[in-house]
Design a protein around this motif. Sequence first.
Motif, short mmCIF file in Angstrom:
data_model
loop_
_atom_site.label_atom_id
_atom_site.label_comp_id
_atom_site.label_asym_id
_atom_site.label_seq_id
_atom_site.Cartn_x
_atom_site.Cartn_y
_atom_site.Cartn_z
N LEU A 1 0.82 -1.20 0.00
CA LEU A 1 0.00 0.00 0.00
C LEU A 1 0.86 1.26 0.00
N ARG A 2 1.93 1.24 0.76
CA ARG A 2 2.84 2.38 0.78
C ARG A 2 3.40 2.64 -0.61
N ASP A 3 3.82 1.57 -1.30
CA ASP A 3 4.38 1.73 -2.63
C ASP A 3 3.33 2.15 -3.65
N ILE A 4 2.08 1.68 -3.47
CA ILE A 4 1.00 2.10 -4.36
C ILE A 4 0.77 3.61 -4.24
N ILE A 5 0.80 4.11 -3.03
CA ILE A 5 0.64 5.55 -2.83
C ILE A 5 1.82 6.31 -3.41
N ARG A 6 3.02 5.80 -3.20
CA ARG A 6 4.21 6.47 -3.75
C ARG A 6 4.19 6.49 -5.28
N ALA A 7 3.51 5.50 -5.88
CA ALA A 7 3.41 5.45 -7.34
C ALA A 7 2.34 6.40 -7.88
N LEU B 1 4.62 -13.65 0.16
CA LEU B 1 4.36 -12.24 0.37
C LEU B 1 2.92 -11.90 -0.02
N SER B 2 2.68 -10.69 -0.44
CA SER B 2 1.32 -10.24 -0.71
C SER B 2 1.11 -10.18 -2.22
N ALA B 3 0.42 -11.18 -2.75
CA ALA B 3 0.18 -11.22 -4.19
C ALA B 3 -1.24 -10.74 -4.49
N ASN B 4 -1.79 -11.12 -5.65
CA ASN B 4 -3.08 -10.59 -6.10
C ASN B 4 -4.19 -11.64 -6.03
N LEU C 1 -6.07 -2.61 -0.87
CA LEU C 1 -5.25 -2.99 -2.03
C LEU C 1 -6.13 -3.16 -3.27
N VAL C 2 -7.18 -3.99 -3.13
CA VAL C 2 -8.02 -4.31 -4.27
C VAL C 2 -8.80 -3.08 -4.73
N GLY C 3 -9.19 -2.24 -3.80
CA GLY C 3 -9.98 -1.06 -4.15
C GLY C 3 -9.16 0.11 -4.64
N SER D 1 -6.76 2.60 -6.93
CA SER D 1 -6.84 2.92 -8.36
C SER D 1 -5.86 2.09 -9.18
N ASN D 2 -5.00 1.34 -8.50
CA ASN D 2 -4.12 0.40 -9.18
C ASN D 2 -4.88 -0.83 -9.67
N PHE D 3 -6.09 -1.07 -9.09
CA PHE D 3 -6.89 -2.24 -9.46
C PHE D 3 -8.30 -1.79 -9.86
N PHE D 4 -9.29 -1.95 -8.94
CA PHE D 4 -10.67 -1.67 -9.31
C PHE D 4 -11.06 -0.19 -9.19
N ASN D 5 -10.27 0.57 -8.45
CA ASN D 5 -10.57 1.99 -8.20
C ASN D 5 -11.97 2.16 -7.61
N ARG D 6 -12.22 1.45 -6.51
CA ARG D 6 -13.49 1.55 -5.81
C ARG D 6 -13.21 1.85 -4.33
N PRO D 7 -14.08 2.59 -3.68
CA PRO D 7 -13.85 2.92 -2.27
C PRO D 7 -14.07 1.71 -1.36
N THR D 8 -13.37 1.72 -0.25
CA THR D 8 -13.54 0.69 0.77
C THR D 8 -14.52 1.20 1.82
N VAL D 9 -15.47 0.36 2.19
CA VAL D 9 -16.44 0.73 3.21
C VAL D 9 -15.79 0.61 4.59
N ASP D 10 -16.06 1.56 5.44
CA ASP D 10 -15.51 1.56 6.80
C ASP D 10 -16.29 0.57 7.66
N ALA D 11 -16.06 -0.72 7.41
CA ALA D 11 -16.78 -1.78 8.14
C ALA D 11 -16.13 -3.11 7.80
N ASP D 12 -16.46 -4.15 8.58
CA ASP D 12 -16.04 -5.52 8.26
C ASP D 12 -17.02 -6.49 8.90
N TRP D 13 -16.80 -7.79 8.71
CA TRP D 13 -17.76 -8.79 9.18
C TRP D 13 -17.33 -9.49 10.47
N MET D 14 -16.24 -9.04 11.11
CA MET D 14 -15.79 -9.69 12.34
C MET D 14 -15.52 -8.71 13.46
N GLY D 15 -14.97 -7.54 13.13
CA GLY D 15 -14.55 -6.59 14.15
C GLY D 15 -13.28 -7.02 14.86
#
Length: 1004
Positions: free
Chosen positions: A633-639, A673-676, A712-714, A716-730
């Motif tokens: 994520l850091r590198d995505i922002i730097r790009a 590591l962190s792939a796609n 990562l997935v959301g 602009s390097n991928f789908f360019n969609r916003p992430t909702v401030d929520a999850d299913w576990m907490g």
Amino acid sequence: MRTLRIGVDVGGTNTDAVVLDLSLSSTSFRGILAQYKTPTSSPNVTNGIEAAVRTVLEKSKVDKNRIACLTIGTTHFVNAIVEHDCRRLSKVAIIRLSKSFTKEIPPFSDFPPVLKDIMNGYYCFVSGGKSISSRLHIDGSEEAPIVEAEIVEQCSKIKDLGIDAVVISGVFSPIDEHFKQESHVRRIIQRELPDVDIVCSSEVSNIGFLERENASILNASILKFARKTIRGFRTAMKRLNLHCPLYLTQNDGTLIDAPSASRLPIRTFSSGPTNSMRGAAYLGLSDFSQSQQRTSTIVVDIGGTTTDVGVLLPSGFPRQASAYVEVAGVKVNFSMPHIESVGLGGGSIVRIDGESVTVGPDSVGHRLTSKAKVFGGDVLTATDIAAVTGENVGNPNLAADLTRSVVEETQLKIETLLERVVDRMKTSPEPLPLLLVGGGSIIAPRHLKGVSEVIQPAFHAVANAVGAAISQVGGTIDMIQSTAEQTVAQIIETAKDMAIERSVAAGADRNTVEVVDVDTMPLQYVANKVRVIARAVGQFSPEIFSIESWTTDSDDGEEDVYAEEVAKGPQYPPTHLNRENNVDSYKPNVVINPQTGNPEWFLSETDIEWLADGCYVLGCAGGGSPFAEYIRLRDIIRAGHNIRIIDSSALQDEDLIYWGGHMGSPAVSNERLSANETYEAMLELMEYYRHESFDAIMSLEIGGGNGLQPLLVGSSNFFNRPTVDADWMGRAYPTYWQTSICVYETGQLVPCALASGDGKAMLMTKTTNDEIVDRALRASCTEMGSRVGMAAKPTSKEKVLKYSILNSMSLAWRIGRCIARAKEHNTSCTIAEQIVDEVGGPETAKVLFRGKIIGVERRLWKGHSYGEISIQQVREEEQESKIAGFKMMAVAEGGILKIPFKNENIYAKHILDDGTDEYVAMVPDLIAVLDTQSGKAIGVPEYRYGVLVTVLGIACSPRWSDTPKGLEIGGPAAMGFPEVVYKPLGRYVEPRSVVLEYAPREQS
């Protein structure tokens, strides 16, 4: 008969040497025939070594033909890295054997900018060819062949760049016993580039891809300088007319021969503290060679500026540090001793302010004999205090003006400092013996709390050289095996046998070899897999080598060329520094989307760092480290890409919301590591549904690395969609069906898709219950490489608002901000209190316990990985949380706190000294273990003996606690403990939305 050994230890201030006759070890002088200490000459340390060795040879008057070996311990190599010495460091090219993975986190991703600029020459990714796999599954099976033409092409590029050091780094290469992929690639490179240095990562370190590669890069960069230095050692031996093998001491207290040290100098980086500890034990313990009769022993080495404290295990070898350590800011995973250092030494400056006295941490250092009062100087030091209390050093009359109260107060300060660091190193309350060595040891008291006896042996000032002289030969095996067709006991025996054979092959006398360490670790999230590490050591056997093999060396003709250079080349400016506002003034960038009119949070590097730290806390020791996702994520922002978060209120009724995350073993994640995988799983599900796109993305779980996956997935390097401030576990849970949406509706997990990241994908479209979905997917996950991405049935705004844990991204960010603020203001000791205040106060969260980990158990149970840590309360003065008006009482005081874990912490059970016990917290409430010193979360992989921790409890969302189904899915019974009855920790407070709090306000 060659029974004599010469041991040399090169320190920053002095070079020590001894001649030792091991056949006389039972005598009162322990076989030490001569000793000598001389200042370390800089920059040419070889002159100091030669002078020290010549002196002890002259003193002892021994026959040089009786000398079995010369053993040297030196910090020469690591100092070049720590000092960023570009004259001694080389550019490195890295060839990664990875067809489908690791590309998203390239080499040098977590290097300090200075070292990256010095070392980064070139890197590339290749797939494979013929019968060698380019990557390995966790079981070692082949996935893809190496393409030799690719290797040849990269060799041409490396040659054009003029780089002469190459690292070969393959996924799971340490367990590649069959295909030997890295060795095969090395042969190709040797053919194409015969004059370059080649380092295979599997020969440097163990499981943990990025850390292993980092260690390999450091090793490769220092190779040329290491050869030159060792050549200088050999030149000195020739001038001394010594005809015996040259060894260097390793980090674990064993020997490495000179040719091997020339290839693997990184193994010597921390040999100094190890030598000191081993030498102390040899000098001070009469039963040193009888490990079955001894307990652990504390070793305190006091120098001029600092005191190093370590623990010798009953095996006679130092307790090792945790899985990952840092060298000059670079995270690596090779073996190093666990050492705690404090700013206390013979030269520590003593200051008097009224009735208050402080000791150190600053010191006069090597100027002690000119600056201290007892030597005619004008600076009051710890040595002056020792002199006026009877130690035979300097002229105590020169410090006769010291009052009794000052002397006693100083002694008390020194005693307290030593007792604290000793207590941090202990893993049980029982008193342990303490060995006191080092030139500054005269300042130490002879009685300390928690210590059965203080032993200051003869020759204590040269204990480090003695430790080098007595070093043994070792062999280590690290492997991952299946328990499906063999027992753990059988695997352990096989590992022991292999370690013994490696020790013998390295030069140990078979009759003296014994296994000193065995560690077994069931792999998380993977059934029937266990990692075993075994280490064997034995006495060096000169008889198995011929005289010719000792004296033959390819560098023999180059002694006239050898010359050490002045250290420290030009310092490089950092290429990336986060210069955003400080913690207190920082505000996230929330802007109004002109199309929707809703606020959107555009993340910065600071936000990503805080989210990662907060997610690990909410992981409750599980969920996997978010480090790889953070780097991406850091590198995505730097790009220049955007990453956005929206509040759930911004969702529209018709919005389509995708969600998912990673499934599998953290051990695999550490290698791949962190792939796609998650991105590809979502593409598969979109194809199934015939969806061209979607409106927003959401996290499966906020805990651990999965908490960052939607970002990562959301992006602009991928789908360019916003992430909702929520999850299913907490939080984090071990299985996919332990989600809040499953509490209220069945069938919301399917249709779902899995993707392995290397071309394999599958769909599951129907189910009879939610639990079977996880079981089916997990079985498929194992067959697909033990790590996959998952995309679950898309959801709606209605379900998000009714069933999810809202504002969990905001909560993670706020917790991370607490950690950053504590670091900036030096208040990490109260980080738990700060988090309690941030998440809702004492009614919502509590400090459960403060103490030190004194036990870690890991085991296989019903085919799965379980474990338990035991935490013992430390003394009041060790509880660093002493800021007035801010210390919070822990729920449990005294005794022991036990926390079992199945990837995530399950419950916290307080056991008092009288045997009574009480459950103070349990799932679904959150139990997080924080490092008291850094304030950051500790995950299951980082649990180790001796760590000072603070246990934090946070009330769970009522999505879990307010319904029987929620407790059935997320309570103790679901984690394998039906006998534990859930008792709520406190009242849940919904986190404040960062998006709404920092949204621009309309101008009035």
